[in-house]
Write a protein that holds these residues in place. Structure first.
Motif, short mmCIF file in Angstrom:
data_model
loop_
_atom_site.label_atom_id
_atom_site.label_comp_id
_atom_site.label_asym_id
_atom_site.label_seq_id
_atom_site.Cartn_x
_atom_site.Cartn_y
_atom_site.Cartn_z
N UNK A 35 -1.28 38.22 19.12
CA UNK A 35 -0.14 37.60 19.14
C UNK A 35 -0.37 36.23 18.41
N UNK A 36 -1.26 35.75 18.99
CA UNK A 36 -1.80 34.27 18.49
C UNK A 36 -2.15 34.37 16.87
N UNK A 37 -2.49 35.58 16.46
CA UNK A 37 -3.04 35.61 15.21
C UNK A 37 -1.56 35.77 14.36
N UNK A 38 -0.79 36.55 14.94
CA UNK A 38 0.46 36.76 14.08
C UNK A 38 1.28 35.41 14.12
N UNK A 39 1.14 34.44 15.04
CA UNK A 39 2.05 33.23 14.88
C UNK A 39 1.34 32.46 13.80
N UNK A 40 -0.08 32.37 13.96
CA UNK A 40 -0.81 31.60 13.04
C UNK A 40 -0.42 31.87 11.68
N UNK A 41 -0.37 33.12 11.35
CA UNK A 41 -0.02 33.64 9.91
C UNK A 41 1.61 33.60 9.39
N UNK A 42 2.47 33.68 10.52
CA UNK A 42 3.84 33.24 10.16
C UNK A 42 4.04 32.02 10.00
N UNK A 43 3.49 31.19 10.68
CA UNK A 43 3.59 29.71 10.63
C UNK A 43 2.75 29.24 9.25
N UNK A 44 1.84 30.14 8.71
CA UNK A 44 1.02 29.60 7.44
C UNK A 44 0.14 28.62 7.85
N UNK A 45 -0.27 28.35 8.93
CA UNK A 45 -1.14 27.30 9.45
C UNK A 45 -2.70 28.18 9.67
#
Length: 475
Positions: free
Chosen positions: A357-367
């Protein structure tokens, strides 16, 4: 005089020829007596008149606004009402006095006109969703002074109405068709959205609309109408760090609107599609004005448990920002309580979030950054199947980052993660080949940043290794 330069004080210095209006039967003799007794008097004297006979004065004011079209007179009466309500906003209740049950108090400000074409009514009138129906009244057809005062007065009258009134017309016992509160709220929201898109006044149009919204969004019907009118996206650009007193007040009232919308689920869903959250966090990180920080923190607390907001807050560094805010000397105990609750909520959210979940959010936000999970073999072995979700959405986003990002760190991490995908997914090389990854990674081989070059090379090696290995097997 430019109408935008008019003030209530200047307008109230005028001498209105009430006797002429009485002679032409536009006002009654009783109305003339009431007006002459009231105007140009001290605040304390007028306050006593309103305490003794307030509804009668409201009836006079409303009837003049309905029956007299001369601009100077309309401005004057609006100024009288504005002065009356500014001195004591609770006087807005006078408009809902039982003795006015047969008066359509909303009609002069905002009502419907049917059976006319838009050409007949003029460009200043707005066509509604009703067939051949248009909003008319001072709010739409007046100059800026008239529009601004009508907006302010309407908002106060609406909020002062008895809650039992609901969406019933004012004066339901009359056979006359009255303007319903439902129509007024919808028409007012439409005017407010129009001001946010193309303000009638370059400096005061937007602040007036936002200030009115900050009052009206307490109404559930207004929240619903505002979302349906696509108004939420009009507020997001106004959320930015402010320095001048005027811009701070606009920022505060904008954030107050967002806070009120955070209680309304359809609005929350809409907020999730805008850049409202990162803007709020940037404001709370940089603002020193306590009332601004308080309303933003309360908004973040509301949004935290909803959708993916919690994960985004963690990714945007809100836990660290809350720690910094808690260390500052705030005088507002409610703010300190809200910061403590927000901190606890963020901690619980972090505990609940899986590593993917953390990884996915990181990727989707581009950060993208070198957080531990990127280089953790256990993470890749346990989560590699999750990369297949939504037709390999995460892989596609990583490739998009290669095309669009200007951040060397994000480019390097994206290249590395793609090389990990090749290594751990059984069909990784074939999937990336189908997605035309090779050309996109190759473009980064000559990047000026050595970290990007190094990880682009690693990704290309694993892509080619797959091709060479396949050729070897075929031979």
């Amino acid at each position: 005089m430019d109408q935008a330069e008019l003030t209530t004080e200047k307008v109230l210095t005028r001498d209105i020829p009430w006797e002429t209006y009485m002679a032409t039967k536009l006002i009654s003799g009783t109305s003339l007596q009431l007006l002459r007794r009231y105007e140009k008097r001290s605040e304390s004297y007028c306050a006593q008149l309103l305490d003794d006979d307030g509804p009668a004065y409201v009836r006079v004011f409303v009837s003049i606004l309905r029956d007299i079209t001369k601009e100077e007179t309309v401005e004057y009466v609006l100024a009288l009402i504005d002065e009356m309500l500014t001195a004591n906003p609770k006087r807005a209740r006078l408009f809902h006095d039982p003795s006015l049950a047969n008066e359509d108090i909303y009609e002069p400000f905002l009502s419907f006109s049917s059976g006319h074409s838009s050409m007949q009514l003029g460009e200043k009138y707005r066509e509604t969703s009703h067939s051949f129906s248009f909003y008319v009244g001072l709010l739409w057809k007046g100059n800026w002074f008239i529009q601004e005062k009508s907006c302010k007065i309407l908002a106060l009258i609406i909020c002062a109405r008895p809650k039992s009134q609901g969406i019933l017309p004012n004066g339901e016992s009359s056979k006359k068709k009255f303007t319903t509160i439902d129509d007024v709220l919808k028409g007012l929201v439409e005017w407010l959205c129009a001001q946010l898109k193309k303000p009638s006044h370059p400096n005061r149009g937007v602040p007036t609309a936002v200030s009115c919204l900050a009052t009206l969004l307490r109404e559930p019907l207004v929240r619903s109408s505002f979302v349906k009118a696509d108004g939420v996206k009009l507020l997001a650009p106004l959320i930015s760090p402010a320095s001048t007193q005027q811009s701070i007040q606009l920022l505060y009232e904008t954030c107050l609107c967002i806070w009120l919308l955070s209680y309304f689920e359809p609005a929350v869903e809409y907020l999730a599609t805008t850049r409202t959250l990162p803007r709020l966090i940037e404001v709370v990180k940089t603002s020193t004005k306590e009332k601004v920080v308080r309303v933003v923190v309360l908004t973040l607390k509301n949004l935290l448990p909803k959708g993916t907001f919690g994960a985004q807050m963690v990714d945007l560094g809100l836990p660290q920002i809350v720690q910094i805010l808690k260390a500052q000397a705030w005088s507002d105990e409610d703010l300190l309580d809200a910061l403590n609750q927000l901190e606890e909520g963020l901690k619980d959210n972090i505990k609940k979030m899986s590593s993917f979940d953390k990884y996915k959010q990181e990727v989707l936000l581009g950060h993208l950054d070198w957080s531990p999970m990127h280089r953790d073999p256990v993470f890749w072995r346990e989560n590699i199947k999750n990369f297949e979700e939504n037709d390999f959405q995460i892989v596609r986003v990583l490739l998009t980052i290669l095309d669009t990002s200007t951040d060397p760190r994000a480019l390097a991490v994206a290249c590395y993660d793609l090389s990990q995908f090749i290594q751990y997914h059984p069909a990784g090389r074939g999937i990336l080949s189908d997605l035309k990854a090779k050309d996109r990674v190759m473009k980064l081989m000559n990047h000026e940043n050595p970290e990007v070059t190094k990880n682009a090379l690693l990704c290309i090696q694993r892509l080619f290794l797959g091709a060479k290995y396949a050729s070897f097997l075929q031979a």
